[in-house]
Structures are given as structure tokens and as C-alpha cells.
Scaffold this motif. Structure first.
Motif, PDB file in Angstrom:
ATOM      1  N   HIS A   9      -1.002  23.043  -6.612  1.00  0.00           N
ATOM      2  CA  HIS A   9      -0.386  24.255  -6.027  1.00  0.00           C
ATOM      3  C   HIS A   9      -0.221  25.353  -7.088  1.00  0.00           C
ATOM      4  CE1 HIS A   9       0.123  21.566  -2.663  1.00  0.00           C
ATOM      5  NE2 HIS A   9       0.768  20.737  -3.453  1.00  0.00           N
ATOM      6  N   GLU A  23       8.103  21.198  -5.916  1.00  0.00           N
ATOM      7  CA  GLU A  23       6.871  20.570  -6.405  1.00  0.00           C
ATOM      8  C   GLU A  23       6.179  21.461  -7.436  1.00  0.00           C
ATOM      9  OE1 GLU A  23       3.869  19.737  -3.466  1.00  0.00           O
ATOM     10  OE2 GLU A  23       2.663  18.574  -4.887  1.00  0.00           O
ATOM     11  N   HIS A  79       0.366  16.013  -8.421  1.00  0.00           N
ATOM     12  CA  HIS A  79       1.195  16.425  -7.283  1.00  0.00           C
ATOM     13  C   HIS A  79       2.482  15.604  -7.227  1.00  0.00           C
ATOM     14  CE1 HIS A  79      -1.604  19.050  -4.940  1.00  0.00           C
ATOM     15  NE2 HIS A  79      -2.446  18.509  -5.811  1.00  0.00           N
ATOM     16  N   PHE A  80       3.391  16.104  -6.402  1.00  0.00           N
ATOM     17  CA  PHE A  80       4.591  15.333  -6.081  1.00  0.00           C
ATOM     18  C   PHE A  80       4.692  15.264  -4.568  1.00  0.00           C
ATOM     19  CE2 PHE A  80       5.325  16.229 -10.410  1.00  0.00           C
ATOM     20  CZ  PHE A  80       6.222  15.286 -10.884  1.00  0.00           C
TER      21      PHE A  80
HETATM   22 ZN    ZN Z   1       1.064  18.681  -3.485  1.00  0.00          ZN
END
Ligand code: ZN
Length: 313
Positions: A9, A23, A79-80
Motif C-alpha cells: 500500500h 497497515e 502486508h499486515f
Molecule cells: Zn495489505
């Protein structure tokens, strides 16, 4: 190795999930550290996050294009997760068997930090995993909407785990500036107990404190002993004045004759067996000289780093 790191992101309108934390913040925190640490180990790192995009699709396409045109050896997207606040743990997506080979040790290292092992999953539905032309993994480090995971989470530990998993090597520790204890905000009971032990301040039974983080009669009596030693109001409670006095000593300032007197000098006098009047006069200097002679230091009557080291480590 040439490693493509894709900080998930962070390219509006491609923004990450929100939970207890964001995130976007965590992928940046972990991703930047992973890149630095990989470089420190001698690897080539390609930052796959695009600068500017107009859509989420374009954000994903650019990440893939950057990795493919740089011909990285492995693509790692960070990512989270977020779900229903009850889900927790770590999972990694991969498609090819080579991708899975990269995923396995990374997952193992993250799980070692205490996160629940949700396994390696098929990442065929994930654009960046499917379209990159080299082994690719997408790491869902943990859940940002899980109390459990966010309590466990530490950015540096997560970055170390990913780097160790990818390379088999633990990154060298960053060279950190020596923290200035004068302004250390940690006023926990545990730090108090550790500090009093380090300063050789014992409890009412002349014992060192258990470093258990529990405030009890022993710790209270040691606080009283410290307050008596440095000449501040005796309350048995770790007040701001108490912490200020503790932190001043722990910051190990250089002390020489005519140095502004007070709690610090009085503590030194206690340790050196001099009269405890809080004033650095000839008698205190003599005691310092004796201590320096007895511990094999240069005899200069100045409490510098080496003398502090002998006194409180
Ligand atoms: Zn993500």
C-alpha cells in the motif's frame, strides 16, 4: 541476492487496512528496516513501491513492473492483516514451489516471535504474487486489529525475522546512540528495581530486590533507602523527584570538584564511604582517589566514564 521489497500500500488510493494500528504505518516501518538490514548484509535491494499512482490496479501493476524489469531474484511483499479483531497470527502467500521455499523459513522466524502459525497459503489470487516473474511471497506479518498480535508486535523484531528467513543471516544490530537516561520516560516498577540493584541500594533486610515488576514492601523499603542516601524526602514512593535523582545517576555525568552539588554527589559519597554532605570537597576527592587507586584506574579525582563503569556498570 537481488531482493525486491514491496512495502504494501502507501500509494493512495492504494491504502492499507486500519485496526488498532494502520497497515500503511507498519508496512513502512518494517519494510524500510528490512531494506536497510538486507543492504547491511551485502544484498542488493530494489524498492518496488511506486511513487505515484491513480488507481489501486495501477499501484499493483507498477510494483510488478519494477520487480520484473529489475529482474530481482525474489519478490517480497510486506502486508499486515485485518479481519474481525479475533483472528490473529502470521500467514504467507506464495504460488510456485520456489516461492514456498522462500516463504517457509520466513514464516518459521516470525512464528518464533510468538505469532500463531497460520501457514503458507496459495497466493494465486494476489496480483503481485501471480504476475511477478520470479519467486514471490506476500507476508501478512500479523493482524493489526488483534490486541494479541499488536501486543506482540515489534517492528525491529519483525524486520529481523524476515531478513533472517530470507537470507539465513541475522542482521547486524544497528549502531544506536547511547540513550540519555536523564530523560528516560520508563518509570515502571521493573526498571525501578533494576536501577536500585544496579546502584547497589538494598532493601530493609539488606537484600537486593527481586526484579519481578511487583511493587511490594521490599521495593518500597529500597526506595526509602535510596531517598535517605541521596537526601530527598523519604516517602517510600517512587515520586518524580526520586526518578529525577535516579536518572541523573544512571546518566553517568562527569563529576569533578566544584561540580554543582546535590543528590548525585551524595550518592557518590555513599558509594565511596565519604561524609554524605552532598558537597564535592577535599574529603570527597580523597575518597574518589582512593577508589580509583583500589580499582586500578587513573587517579584524577574526576568521575568519568571509566569510574562510573566501576561504580554502577
Ligand atoms: Zn495489505
Amino acid at each position: 541476492m537481488k531482493i525486491g521489497i514491496d512495502i504494501g500500500h502507501n500509494a493512495p488510493p492504494d491504502t492499507g487496512a486500519k485496526g488498532i494500528k494502520f497497515e500503511d504505518h507498519l508496512t513502512t516501518e518494517v519494510g524500510l528496516m528490512v531494506m536497510e538490514k538486507l543492504k547491511a548484509l551485502g544484498h542488493t535491494v530494489v524498492d518496488c513501491k511506486p511513487q505515484k499512482v491513480y488507481s489501486v490496479k495501477q499501484s499493483l501493476v507498477q510494483r510488478v513492473n519494477i520487480a520484473n524489469s529489475a529482474r530481482v531474484d525474489v519478490f517480497v511483499s510486506i502486508h499486515f492483516n485485518a479481519f474481525n479483531t479475533r483472528a490473529y497470527g502470521t500467514e504467507i502467500f506464495a504460488t510456485s514451489s520456489k516461492g514456498r521455499q522462500f516463504a517457509k523459513p520466513v514464516l518459521t522466524e516470525i512464528v518464533k516471535l510468538g505469532f500463531f502459525n497460520r501457514g503458507i497459503k496459495n497466493g494465486f489470487h494476489l496480483y503481485v504474487v501471480r504476475n511477478t516473474s520470479m519467486p514471490a511471497i506476500l507476508v501478512e506479518c500479523c493482524f493489526i486489529d488483534s490486541q494479541n498480535d499488536m501486543k506482540l508486535y515489534n517492528g525491529e523484531a519483525m524486520a529481523n525475522a524476515i531478513v533472517k528467513g530470507l537470507t539465513g543471516e541475522l542482521p547486524p544490530p544497528p549502531v544506536e546512540p547511547i540513550p540519555d537516561e536523564t530523560n528516560n520516560p520508563d518509570t515502571s516498577v521493573l526498571r525501578l528495581q533494576k536501577s536500585l540493584n544496579r546502584l547497589k541500594i538494598s532493601d530493609k533486610d539488606d537484600k537486593m530486590l527481586d526484579e519481578d515488576g511487583d511493587l511490594g514492601p521490599a521495593t518500597n523499603s529500597a526506595i526509602e533507602n535510596f531517598q535517605t542516601t541521596v537526601g530527598i524526602q523519604i516517602t517510600g514512593v517512587a515520586s518524580k523527584t526520586t526518578w529525577d535523582a535516579l536518572n541523573e545517576i544512571l546518566s553517568k555525568p562527569i563529576v569533578r570538584q566544584n561540580h554543582a552539588a546535590g543528590t548525585l554527589v551524595q550518592y557518590l559519597q555513599y558509594r565511596l564511604g565519604a561524609d554524605m554532605d552532598g558537597i564535592y570537597g577535599p574529603q570527597t576527592e580523597l575518597a574518589i582517589n582512593t577508589f580509583q587507586r583500589d580499582t586500578g584506574l587513573v587517579i584524577d579525582g574526576i568521575i568519568g566514564p571509566l569510574t562510573w563503569e566501576k561504580l554502577i556498570g
